[in-house]
Write an enzyme that holds these catalytic residues in place. Structure first.
Site, PDB file in Angstrom:
ATOM      1  CB  CYS A   1      45.610  32.014  44.388  1.00 27.75           C
ATOM      2  SG  CYS A   1      45.888  31.292  46.028  1.00 27.75           S
TER       3      CYS A   1
ATOM      4  CG  HIS B   1      44.670  36.325  46.376  1.00 30.47           C
ATOM      5  ND1 HIS B   1      43.636  35.693  45.716  1.00 30.47           N
ATOM      6  CD2 HIS B   1      45.191  35.409  47.240  1.00 30.47           C
ATOM      7  CE1 HIS B   1      43.515  34.455  46.176  1.00 30.47           C
ATOM      8  NE2 HIS B   1      44.449  34.257  47.090  1.00 30.47           N
TER       9      HIS B   1
ATOM     10  CD  GLU C   1      42.171  38.535  43.888  1.00 30.33           C
ATOM     11  OE1 GLU C   1      41.851  37.540  44.563  1.00 30.33           O
ATOM     12  OE2 GLU C   1      43.181  38.548  43.135  1.00 30.33           O
TER      13      GLU C   1
END
Length: 193
Positions: free
Chosen positions: A77, A175, A177
């Site tokens: 990001c 992202h 994650e």
């Protein structure tokens, strides 16, 4: 494997740590240039505003360390955006790793872009096993236009770089994650590079 997250005060570090922990790896947090240089792989996260994040890197000298790293580095990001030449957000000079400039989405677009969006034109081992048009999670108001180093494309008011690659440096606008199984696969692929 010796994994380090660059800890410069501008990241969603805990969610990234948990994502790697689910893959069976523990990551150390560090702002120490020598420790970062010695890692097998480096994660460079970021959430926030470009100019203040760059100031934090400069205060710690990491703005000089990161571009010189020889091991695989994954910018996430804001981390990816800081690896570009510059950003319109705060008129920020970037690290110059990726040869593109970060610009703001057009005024006609709702910003930030938040939510799930497809990625396509996947061109890197980072995306091994990821099908075209897989959905990933994004939150951003600025983006990197398409360039020679684009390895994944997404669309929001037009096509833009969802991921970039230059030698040992990788950057993802999204992202991983927070992107479920596709994100876990991308992180796992990064560990194999």
């Amino acid at each position: 494997m010796d994994l380090v997250i660059v800890n410069y005060g501008a990241g969603n570090i805990q969610s990234i740590r948990f994502a790697f922990k689910r893959l069976g790896y523990d990551l150390e947090l560090s702002a120490d240039p020598d420790r970062i240089r010695k890692a097998d792989k480096v994660i460079f996260p970021g959430v926030g505003e470009d100019s203040s994040a760059m100031r934090k890197l400069q205060l710690s000298g990491l703005d000089r360390v990161i571009p010189e790293l020889k091991q695989p580095v994954l910018g996430i990001c804001l981390g990816m955006q800081l690896m570009c030449e510059s950003s319109e957000e705060g008129q920020t000079e970037g690290l110059g790793i990726f040869k593109t400039k970060v610009i703001r989405f057009p005024q006609a677009m709702k910003v930030p872009q938040i939510g799930w969006n497809g990625i396509h034109e996947l061109k890197s081992p980072l995306f091994d096993g990821i099908p075209e048009n897989e959905y990933i999670y994004l939150v951003h108001s600025f983006y990197a236009p398409l360039c020679d180093q684009t390895i994944a494309v997404s669309d929001y008011g037009g096509a833009y770089s969802a991921a970039l690659e230059n030698d040992n440096f990788f950057g993802v606008q999204f992202h991983p994650e927070k992107s479920g199984k596709p994100g876990a696969r991308i992180l796992s692929n990064f560990l194999k590079i």
